[in-house]
Motif scaffolding. Structure first.
Motif, PDB file in Angstrom:
ATOM      1  N   ALA A 139      37.286  23.036  24.089  1.00  0.00           N
ATOM      2  CA  ALA A 139      38.550  23.593  24.572  1.00  0.00           C
ATOM      3  C   ALA A 139      38.683  23.549  26.094  1.00  0.00           C
ATOM      4  CB  ALA A 139      38.685  25.043  24.091  1.00  0.00           C
ATOM      5  N   ALA A 140      37.637  23.154  26.804  1.00  0.00           N
ATOM      6  CA  ALA A 140      37.646  23.218  28.266  1.00  0.00           C
ATOM      7  C   ALA A 140      38.709  22.318  28.877  1.00  0.00           C
ATOM      8  CB  ALA A 140      36.266  22.877  28.817  1.00  0.00           C
ATOM      9  N   GLY A 141      38.913  21.145  28.309  1.00  0.00           N
ATOM     10  CA  GLY A 141      39.903  20.217  28.855  1.00  0.00           C
ATOM     11  C   GLY A 141      41.310  20.788  28.801  1.00  0.00           C
ATOM     12  N   GLU A 174      36.949  18.226  40.508  1.00  0.00           N
ATOM     13  CA  GLU A 174      37.298  19.597  40.151  1.00  0.00           C
ATOM     14  C   GLU A 174      37.241  19.800  38.637  1.00  0.00           C
ATOM     15  OE1 GLU A 174      42.103  19.891  39.910  1.00  0.00           O
ATOM     16  OE2 GLU A 174      41.278  19.903  41.933  1.00  0.00           O
ATOM     17  N   GLN A 175      37.483  18.735  37.873  1.00  0.00           N
ATOM     18  CA  GLN A 175      37.333  18.838  36.421  1.00  0.00           C
ATOM     19  C   GLN A 175      35.880  19.112  36.049  1.00  0.00           C
ATOM     20  OE1 GLN A 175      39.012  16.455  38.012  1.00  0.00           O
ATOM     21  NE2 GLN A 175      40.916  15.915  36.950  1.00  0.00           N
ATOM     22  N   ASP A 176      34.956  18.494  36.788  1.00  0.00           N
ATOM     23  CA  ASP A 176      33.529  18.711  36.529  1.00  0.00           C
ATOM     24  C   ASP A 176      33.139  20.162  36.766  1.00  0.00           C
ATOM     25  OD1 ASP A 176      33.012  16.074  35.857  1.00  0.00           O
ATOM     26  OD2 ASP A 176      32.439  15.490  37.882  1.00  0.00           O
ATOM     27  N   VAL A 177      33.542  20.716  37.900  1.00  0.00           N
ATOM     28  CA  VAL A 177      33.129  22.087  38.219  1.00  0.00           C
ATOM     29  C   VAL A 177      33.809  23.080  37.284  1.00  0.00           C
ATOM     30  CG1 VAL A 177      34.867  22.510  40.023  1.00  0.00           C
ATOM     31  CG2 VAL A 177      32.702  23.755  40.051  1.00  0.00           C
ATOM     32  N   PHE A 178      35.043  22.819  36.895  1.00  0.00           N
ATOM     33  CA  PHE A 178      35.722  23.712  35.962  1.00  0.00           C
ATOM     34  C   PHE A 178      35.003  23.705  34.610  1.00  0.00           C
ATOM     35  CE2 PHE A 178      38.810  24.811  32.710  1.00  0.00           C
ATOM     36  CZ  PHE A 178      39.411  25.935  33.234  1.00  0.00           C
ATOM     37  N   ALA A 192      26.937  25.759  17.729  1.00  0.00           N
ATOM     38  CA  ALA A 192      28.249  25.437  17.160  1.00  0.00           C
ATOM     39  C   ALA A 192      29.358  26.141  17.942  1.00  0.00           C
ATOM     40  CB  ALA A 192      28.304  25.847  15.691  1.00  0.00           C
ATOM     41  N   LEU A 193      29.116  27.389  18.322  1.00  0.00           N
ATOM     42  CA  LEU A 193      30.102  28.124  19.105  1.00  0.00           C
ATOM     43  C   LEU A 193      30.248  27.534  20.500  1.00  0.00           C
ATOM     44  CD1 LEU A 193      29.210  31.785  18.062  1.00  0.00           C
ATOM     45  CD2 LEU A 193      31.162  30.422  17.318  1.00  0.00           C
ATOM     46  N   LEU A 194      29.139  27.138  21.108  1.00  0.00           N
ATOM     47  CA  LEU A 194      29.189  26.510  22.429  1.00  0.00           C
ATOM     48  C   LEU A 194      29.967  25.208  22.375  1.00  0.00           C
ATOM     49  CD1 LEU A 194      28.309  26.679  25.376  1.00  0.00           C
ATOM     50  CD2 LEU A 194      26.174  25.551  24.743  1.00  0.00           C
ATOM     51  N   PHE A 195      29.776  24.459  21.308  1.00  0.00           N
ATOM     52  CA  PHE A 195      30.508  23.205  21.133  1.00  0.00           C
ATOM     53  C   PHE A 195      32.010  23.470  21.069  1.00  0.00           C
ATOM     54  CE2 PHE A 195      32.275  19.589  18.876  1.00  0.00           C
ATOM     55  CZ  PHE A 195      31.597  18.517  19.422  1.00  0.00           C
ATOM     56  N   GLU A 196      32.392  24.556  20.389  1.00  0.00           N
ATOM     57  CA  GLU A 196      33.812  24.898  20.273  1.00  0.00           C
ATOM     58  C   GLU A 196      34.406  25.254  21.633  1.00  0.00           C
ATOM     59  OE1 GLU A 196      36.741  27.926  17.740  1.00  0.00           O
ATOM     60  OE2 GLU A 196      34.594  27.839  17.309  1.00  0.00           O
ATOM     61  N   GLN A 233      43.948  21.979  31.907  1.00  0.00           N
ATOM     62  CA  GLN A 233      45.339  21.555  32.035  1.00  0.00           C
ATOM     63  C   GLN A 233      46.278  22.746  32.188  1.00  0.00           C
ATOM     64  OE1 GLN A 233      46.452  18.508  32.403  1.00  0.00           O
ATOM     65  NE2 GLN A 233      44.430  17.569  32.168  1.00  0.00           N
ATOM     66  N   ARG A 234      45.955  23.870  31.545  1.00  0.00           N
ATOM     67  CA  ARG A 234      46.815  25.052  31.618  1.00  0.00           C
ATOM     68  C   ARG A 234      46.775  25.715  32.991  1.00  0.00           C
ATOM     69  NH1 ARG A 234      44.326  26.530  26.871  1.00  0.00           N
ATOM     70  NH2 ARG A 234      43.456  28.399  27.823  1.00  0.00           N
ATOM     71  N   VAL A 235      45.648  25.621  33.684  1.00  0.00           N
ATOM     72  CA  VAL A 235      45.509  26.377  34.941  1.00  0.00           C
ATOM     73  C   VAL A 235      45.492  25.497  36.181  1.00  0.00           C
ATOM     74  CG1 VAL A 235      44.215  28.148  33.683  1.00  0.00           C
ATOM     75  CG2 VAL A 235      42.951  26.400  34.966  1.00  0.00           C
ATOM     76  N   ALA A 236      45.518  24.193  36.016  1.00  0.00           N
ATOM     77  CA  ALA A 236      45.321  23.278  37.151  1.00  0.00           C
ATOM     78  C   ALA A 236      46.349  23.477  38.257  1.00  0.00           C
ATOM     79  CB  ALA A 236      45.340  21.829  36.673  1.00  0.00           C
ATOM     80  N   ASN A 237      47.552  23.907  37.921  1.00  0.00           N
ATOM     81  CA  ASN A 237      48.603  24.044  38.931  1.00  0.00           C
ATOM     82  C   ASN A 237      48.871  25.494  39.322  1.00  0.00           C
ATOM     83  OD1 ASN A 237      49.176  21.218  39.042  1.00  0.00           O
ATOM     84  ND2 ASN A 237      50.293  21.402  37.121  1.00  0.00           N
ATOM     85  N   LEU A 238      48.003  26.416  38.911  1.00  0.00           N
ATOM     86  CA  LEU A 238      48.182  27.817  39.252  1.00  0.00           C
ATOM     87  C   LEU A 238      47.642  28.110  40.652  1.00  0.00           C
ATOM     88  CD1 LEU A 238      47.219  29.630  35.918  1.00  0.00           C
ATOM     89  CD2 LEU A 238      49.469  28.846  36.691  1.00  0.00           C
ATOM     90  N   GLN A 239      48.147  29.179  41.259  1.00  0.00           N
ATOM     91  CA  GLN A 239      47.702  29.635  42.568  1.00  0.00           C
ATOM     92  C   GLN A 239      46.855  30.906  42.401  1.00  0.00           C
ATOM     93  OE1 GLN A 239      48.542  27.614  45.160  1.00  0.00           O
ATOM     94  NE2 GLN A 239      49.541  26.371  43.575  1.00  0.00           N
ATOM     95  N   LEU A 240      46.213  31.340  43.482  1.00  0.00           N
ATOM     96  CA  LEU A 240      45.368  32.535  43.405  1.00  0.00           C
ATOM     97  C   LEU A 240      46.150  33.747  42.910  1.00  0.00           C
ATOM     98  CD1 LEU A 240      43.185  32.311  46.647  1.00  0.00           C
ATOM     99  CD2 LEU A 240      42.481  31.839  44.288  1.00  0.00           C
ATOM    100  N   ASP A 241      47.403  33.865  43.316  1.00  0.00           N
ATOM    101  CA  ASP A 241      48.210  35.001  42.872  1.00  0.00           C
ATOM    102  C   ASP A 241      48.476  34.977  41.372  1.00  0.00           C
ATOM    103  OD1 ASP A 241      48.323  36.028  45.402  1.00  0.00           O
ATOM    104  OD2 ASP A 241      50.328  35.256  45.850  1.00  0.00           O
TER     105      ASP A 241
END
Length: 223
Positions: free
Chosen positions: A183-185, A143-147, A175-179, A189-197
């Motif tokens: 930040a993807a990781g 799931e980390q890969d697809v995110f 350079a912007l894409l690299f930034e 971590q911020r959304v991994a435990n969120l639900q659809l709601d």
């Protein structure tokens, strides 16, 4: 290699035809240089993480559990949160193209075929992030890969459009894409435990720009 193939920015699903509101942002002079482009891309990436990104993770988990009902709910959740006609058109066109390509590429994966059949029957809208999650789960990718691929795709689509819309160099966009990639990781971590709601895509200026684009008389990109 599978992640590279299905995460390629040149994947033939039509993303190059859309600007994700950037065309209107340039026309309205909201985006006019590297820094304003940076702000636009980072906002879009944050919106993607807290919105579609949550559904991506839910769908991936549902696909791993072979729970098609949860996938249907997630698909509708993504579509119902697309406020502008352009964003709805973009996600379902790309989603259907991904499904059709995946069925040809992965003929032995029933879940992909079932999702495409549901799209054709009108049972699901067929949103692109849902298709990404189904394909990655079917390939036994994390799931980390697809995110990460989802976040990369949002940014690369906008930055590819920027090269055709404004005075910005390939070096600037990389350079912007690299930034964004860096930040993807933390975003995961911020959304991994969120639900659809918990899905939240509050970025009203982006929605307004997408709405303006639908009515524009002169367009380089589709709506």
């Amino acid at each position: 290699m599978r992640a590279l193939q299905f995460g390629d920015s040149m994947l033939p699903v039509g993303s190059f035809s859309f600007s994700s509101g950037l065309e209107s942002a340039v026309q309205e002079r909201i985006v006019h240089d590297r820094e304003t482009l940076r702000q636009f891309v980072l906002t879009a990436a944050e919106q993607a993480a807290t919105g579609d990104g949550v559904a991506v993770l839910e769908t991936h988990r549902a696909a791993r559990a072979n729970d098609f009902g949860r996938i249907v709910v997630a698909d509708h959740a993504v579509f119902s949160r697309k406020l502008s006609e352009e964003m709805r058109t973009m996600t379902i066109r790309m989603g259907r193209k991904l499904a059709e390509m995946a069925v040809q590429t992965l003929p032995s994966v029933p879940l992909v075929s079932d999702w495409l059949a549901a799209i054709k029957q009108g049972a699901v809208p067929g949103c692109y992030p849902i298709g990404q999650a189904i394909v990655f789960a079917s390939l036994d990718l994390s799931e980390q890969d697809v995110f990460a691929v989802h976040q990369y795709g949002v940014a690369s689509t906008i930055l590819g459009a920027a090269l055709r819309l404004m005075k910005v160099s390939h070096l600037d966009t990389q350079a912007l894409l690299f930034e964004v990639n860096e930040a993807a990781g933390a975003a995961y971590q911020r959304v991994a435990n969120l639900q659809l709601d918990d899905m939240s895509t509050f970025a009203p200026v982006l929605d307004i720009l997408a709405a303006i684009h639908v009515k524009s008389k002169v367009r380089m990109f589709m709506n």
